[in-house]
Each structure stands twice: as structure tokens, then as C-alpha cells.
Design an enzyme around this catalytic site. Structure first.
Site, PDB file in Angstrom:
ATOM      1  N   GLU A 111       0.999  -1.225  -0.151  1.00 17.49           N
ATOM      2  CA  GLU A 111       0.122   0.237   0.119  1.00 17.49           C
ATOM      3  C   GLU A 111       0.649   0.839   0.025  1.00 17.49           C
ATOM      4  OE1 GLU A 111      -4.215   0.137   1.819  1.00 17.49           O
ATOM      5  OE2 GLU A 111      -3.264  -1.681   2.913  1.00 17.49           O
ATOM      6  N   HIS A 227      -9.365   9.406   1.880  1.00 14.95           N
ATOM      7  CA  HIS A 227      -8.637   8.348   1.252  1.00 14.95           C
ATOM      8  C   HIS A 227      -9.031   8.843  -0.118  1.00 14.95           C
ATOM      9  CE1 HIS A 227      -8.057   4.624  -0.559  1.00 14.95           C
ATOM     10  NE2 HIS A 227      -7.661   3.714   0.534  1.00 14.95           N
ATOM     11  N   ARG A 273      -0.984   9.464   1.483  1.00 16.36           N
ATOM     12  CA  ARG A 273      -2.842   9.047   0.580  1.00 16.36           C
ATOM     13  C   ARG A 273      -2.887  10.835   1.045  1.00 16.36           C
ATOM     14  NH1 ARG A 273      -5.581   4.728   4.413  1.00 16.36           N
ATOM     15  NH2 ARG A 273      -5.243   3.412   2.977  1.00 16.36           N
ATOM     16  N   HIS A 331     -11.862   9.410   5.407  1.00 15.23           N
ATOM     17  CA  HIS A 331     -11.368   8.183   5.593  1.00 15.23           C
ATOM     18  C   HIS A 331     -11.533   8.088   7.210  1.00 15.23           C
ATOM     19  CE1 HIS A 331     -10.892   3.792   4.944  1.00 15.23           C
ATOM     20  NE2 HIS A 331      -8.996   3.981   5.007  1.00 15.23           N
ATOM     21  N   ARG A 366      -1.731   8.900   8.410  1.00 15.06           N
ATOM     22  CA  ARG A 366      -1.147   7.619   9.076  1.00 15.06           C
ATOM     23  C   ARG A 366      -1.019   7.198   7.821  1.00 15.06           C
ATOM     24  NH1 ARG A 366      -4.844   3.454   8.001  1.00 15.06           N
ATOM     25  NH2 ARG A 366      -6.325   4.552   7.177  1.00 15.06           N
TER      26      ARG A 366
HETATM   27  C1  SIN Z   1      -6.957   0.581   1.939  1.00 21.38           C
HETATM   28  O1  SIN Z   1      -7.371  -0.778   1.646  1.00 21.38           O
HETATM   29  O2  SIN Z   1      -7.441   1.414   0.419  1.00 21.38           O
HETATM   30  C2  SIN Z   1      -7.693   0.968   3.508  1.00 21.38           C
HETATM   31  C3  SIN Z   1      -6.910   0.501   4.443  1.00 21.38           C
HETATM   32  C4  SIN Z   1      -6.282   1.398   5.668  1.00 21.38           C
HETATM   33  O3  SIN Z   1      -6.648   2.907   5.598  1.00 21.38           O
HETATM   34  O4  SIN Z   1      -5.500   1.242   6.124  1.00 21.38           O
END
Ligand code: SIN
Length: 492
Positions: A111, A227, A273, A331, A366
Site C-alpha cells: 500500500e 482516502h 495518501r 476516511h 496515518r
Molecule cells: C485501503 O484498503 O485502502 C484502506 C486501508 C487503510 O486505510 O489502512
């Protein structure tokens, strides 16, 4: 009157994990305003971050967390969380969580902001799978009593110590008192403060609002994480499109089909993000933005993202053939009720962990998939402290009378007004003059709600007042933070 050793408010992963451990030492009541399964955790798609590969290291996970958080994180909290992560994954496996695997080893996904693959996941519905396993055990424990359709109204603080909460039984429409030696806030975040959000309807910031009213210290509320990729299709829900889709190769393109993240950050779509969310927001001034994973094999997409594939199919989009229209959405609440590393707040008898809490672990933003990890680690860290407190602090004799009555309200328009104001003026890009004006307007709304609740309350009024209280806390924090950092971006 209901009397317990531990009162847990909220039924996400952190509340359930705490309840299971604490139930070995005393009686536990879990109050949750909908069904046990309905929480922000349940919708977490991505996964849970941990150092599980020999090529990875605690130092690298710490460094990525600090980079995402713009180095204003609490280093002790970060180190504690990250060094406890592998054991938490094992604990989850031991209670039956079915993480995705490649042959014998866990499949690790990627991620944004992570320098390597370190996210354990259960396909694309990790939160749901962890909740399932925890609920299975919670339901069987004789010391755990579950109260669904119970919405906490306010904490009961007597002689400067928390002794439980007043709770609305939303089915019977009566107010009940829950007394407890230790009261635990595990009630999640406040994404519903914003019009465009990808949180379930329960995420109305109740715990933060209740704690603030009771005199708890609240910190870092300006850091609302947006998000980057939630579905942006007229008339359809703001459905989250996990960052792991980009982790598995999806790109972001503008209306002309150009890949615009290449010019924004060296990590492109995998940048932190806040950077991706702002880039999309700016790009959308010229037209729609799309998430595109059509270059990957159809069979792979369907196997890796079965939940997202199916949801999008219902909305008329075939993820393996179509580009997906996306836009940012609120988010995650990085700030919250301030605690030390053992879940203690500044109010004796009141503990908090998970999204409702602020340990400083996230700093200004975060890192992806650190949230389920935070839930597991800090709920576990709180057990010895809360048990010790409950053992030495009997419940004082109470002469409480319910001062709240149930009266139906019809104020959906006020909720929408708060959400609209916050999205437009305290959102991804903020301006000082707009923040001042919004604070003023929401204070007026809050005062109207206070007048209304003198006659009585229902769930809509309780939640809407909580939204107003939290909106004011966020806006004040945004006004106080003069420089742009992480999720807080000021444009003058
Ligand atoms: C996501 O799957 O993009 C969200 C996961 C997160 O917010 O840590």
C-alpha cells in the site's frame, strides 16, 4: 441498573479484542449502537501491516510510519506498535483468522507509503474476516454480555472518575445506566462529519464528543485522512476502492487518459495518501479521474479482489474491463482522545484505543494498514492497566437519576448541513477565512441542537449533536495549526 467490571463502548476490532482478554479477569459489557458486526473495522479492505518477511525490518516499518506522519508521531508509540505487530498477526491466526496465503506463507500486499510488501490481508475484506473470528469467540465467553442497539449518550463522571455511561436502548427507546469500574472507549472515528466519506453510518464521532464533554484531552483532530480513491458515480455510495488495488498495479488517469501521478511524486500512485488525495482533487478541477487496473488479468483481479469486484459489478462497472471513476473521501480520524501507551486518558477510569484514541502513533497522517494494527496492539496494552484499575477502584454508590428522556426528532437536514459545510470548507484544502466562518456557523447549529435536546433526544439528535461537537473540535484544531502538514493543508 447494569453493573460490570468493564464497560466497552464499541464493537470494532479493538473493543472485541480487549473484551476477550479482559473477560478473563471480570465481567464485560459491550454496548454497540447497531449490530455487533457493524463498525469501521468491518469495512477495512486493505489489511494489517507487520514485518513478516526476512527482507523487511522494524526500522523500515518505523521509518515509513514516520514519513507518512511527517515526523510528528510519538516515536515510543510507533516503536511499540511495530515491534508488537508480528505477534498480533500470530494471535489472529491462532484465533482462526484466514489470512490469504501463497502456498504455506502469508501473501503480503503493498500500500501507499510502504517501502516494501508487508500487509497481511484476507483477500480484500480483512476487517470483516478479523471481526468474524473475534465475534465467534466473544459470543461464547460467559463473562461477556453483548448489548446491540445500545447507543452511549454520555459518560458518567463522579468525583473526577469515570464510572460508566448513560445509554439509549434504541429498540425499547429507553435510557439505561451502565455502571462499570473501568469504562473503555472503542467507538471508532468520525468520518461522517464530512459529506463525502467512505465510513459506515455509525462513524459519527460519538466517543470523541462524549469524552470531550466529560473533560478528556483531545489532540490532533485537524488530521483527518482523506482516502484518495472512493467511487465517484452519481447516485451510488462512496464505496472505498482499496489502496491495495494500486498496490497491485492500478494507475490513476485523468479524463485524457494521462497518468498524472508520475509528475507529482517519485512513488507515483504509491505516494502517501495526502499527496495522492490532493493530486486527484486538483486534477478533478479539469475533469473526472479514473482508477485503472484493466491491464491485469481478469482471473487475477477476480481472485484478488472478489468483494470489490462484486460491489462494482452491482454498480454497473466491470473492474477488469472498465476504468473506475474515483474521488477522495474522508476516511480516518488520526487524532482523538489522548491516551498514554496503556490506554489511560486524563480521566481516571476512562480508557481509549483504536480510531477514537490518540496515542500519537499516526502523527500528521496515518500509514496505510497501521490502523487495524493499532487496534490490536493498544487494546492489548490497555488490558493490564484497566484490570489493575478495576481491581482497586470499586464502583461508588450511585444516586444517579436519568436526566434524559426519549423524544423523536426529525433533523436529517441539520446533519446534512454540517456534513456539507465540513466537506466544502474544512476538507482536503482549507482556507483560514473559511475555517473561521464555518466555526461560527457550526457553533450556531450546536447551540440550536442544545436547545432541542432540552426537551429530550433520540438517536438522530444524539448523533447529530456529536457530529456538531466533533466538527467544532476539528475546525478549531485546523484554525490553530497554521502550517500545512500531512493531512492538514492550508492554502492562502
Ligand atoms: C485501503 O484498503 O485502502 C484502506 C486501508 C487503510 O486505510 O489502512
Amino acid at each position: 441498573m447494569n453493573t460490570y467490571d468493564f464497560l466497552v463502548i464499541g464493537s470494532g476490532i479493538s473493543g472485541l479484542n480487549f473484551a476477550l482478554d479482559a473477560a478473563e479477569y471480570g465481567t464485560v459489557a459491550i454496548v454497540t449502537k447497531k449490530e455487533l458486526m457493524e463498525s469501521n473495522s468491518n469495512y477495512a479492505q486493505g489489511g494489517i501491516a507487520a514485518v513478516l518477511d526476512s527482507h523487511d525490518s522494524f526500522n523500515a516499518h518505523v521509518a515509513d510510519t514516520l514519513t507518512a506522519g511527517c515526523h510528528i508521531n510519538d516515536l515510543n508509540a510507533v516503536t511499540l506498535m511495530i515491534t508488537h505487530a508480528p505477534a498480533q498477526i500470530q494471535k489472529l491466526i491462532d484465533i482462526g483468522v484466514g489470512f490469504s496465503r501463497k502456498k504455506e506463507t502469508l501473501s503480503l500486499t503493498q500500500e501507499g507509503g510502504h517501502s516494501t510488501r508487508r500487509i497481511a490481508h484476507a483477500h480484500d475484506a480483512t476487517g470483516k474476516e478479523i471481526e468474524r473470528a473475534l465475534i465467534f469467540h466473544v459470543r461464547q465467553h460467559k463473562n461477556i454480555h453483548i448489548f446491540e442497539s445500545h447507543l452511549a449518550i454520555d459518560l458518567m463522571v463522579k468525583n473526577n472518575a469515570c464510572q460508566g455511561a448513560q445509554v439509549l436502548n434504541t429498540e425499547k427507546k429507553i435510557i439505561e445506566t451502565f455502571l462499570a469500574k473501568a469504562t473503555i472507549l472503542a467507538s471508532g472515528g468520525a468520518g461522517q462529519v464530512f459529506e463525502r466519506n467512505c465510513n459506515p453510518s455509525v462513524a459519527t464521532g460519538d466517543g470523541i464528543a462524549m469524552a470531550a464533554r466529560a473533560g478528556a484531552e483531545i489532540r490532533d483532530m485537524e488530521f483527518i485522512q482523506f482516502h484518495p480513491t472512493a467511487l465517484a458515480l452519481d447516485g451510488k455510495p462512496t464505496f472505498l476502492l482499496s489502496e491495495t488495488i494500486r498496490g497491485e498495479g492500478a494507475i490513476l488517469v485523468n479524463a485524457k487518459g494521462e497518468r498524472f501521478m508520475e509528475s507529482q511524486h517519485e512513488l507515483k500512485e504509491m505516494a502517501p495518501r495526502d499527496i495522492v488525495a490532493r493530486a486527484i482533487y486538483e486534477e478533478m478541477k479539469h475533469g473526472p479521474v479514473y482508477l485503472d487496473i484493466t491491464h491485469r488479468e481478469s482471473a487475477y483481479i477476480k481472485a484478488r479482489f472478489p468483494y470489490i469486484y462484486e460491489q462494482l459489478w452491482w454498480y454497473g462497472i466491470k473492474m477488469d474491463k472498465d476504468r473506475i471513476p474515483v474521488a477522495p473521501a474522508a476516511h480516518y480520524t488520526c487524532g482523538g482522545v489522548h491516551t498514554n501507551l496503556h490506554g489511560e486518558t486524563n480521566i481516571p477510569g476512562l480508557f481509549a484505543f483504536g480510531e477514537v484514541a490518540h496515542t500519537g502513533v499516526h502523527g500528521a497522517n496515518r500509514l496505510a494498514s497501521n490502523s487495524l494494527l493499532e487496534c490490536m496492539v493498544f487494546s492489548e496494552q490497555t488490558v493490564p492497566t484497566a484490570v489493575a484499575y478495576a481491581t482497586t477502584h470499586p464502583i461508588e454508590e450511585q444516586t444517579t437519576t436519568n436526566n434524559v428522556v426519549y423524544v423523536p426528532s426529525n433533523i436529517a437536514n441539520i446533519k446534512k448541513e454540517i456534513q456539507h459545510l465540513m466537506w466544502n470548507h474544512v476538507g482536503i484544502i482549507r482556507h483560514e477565512d473559511e475555517l473561521d466562518e464555518t466555526l461560527h456557523t457550526i457553533k450556531d447549529i450546536q447551540s440550536n441542537l442544545e436547545t432541542l435536546q432540552k426537551n429530550g433526544r433520540d438517536e438522530m439528535l444524539i448523533e447529530t449533536k456529536n457530529l456538531a461537537d466533533v466538527a467544532i473540535i476539528i475546525t478549531k484544531a485546523a484554525i490553530a495549526r497554521k502550517e500545512s502538514i500531512g493531512c492538514h493543508f492550508i492554502e492562502n
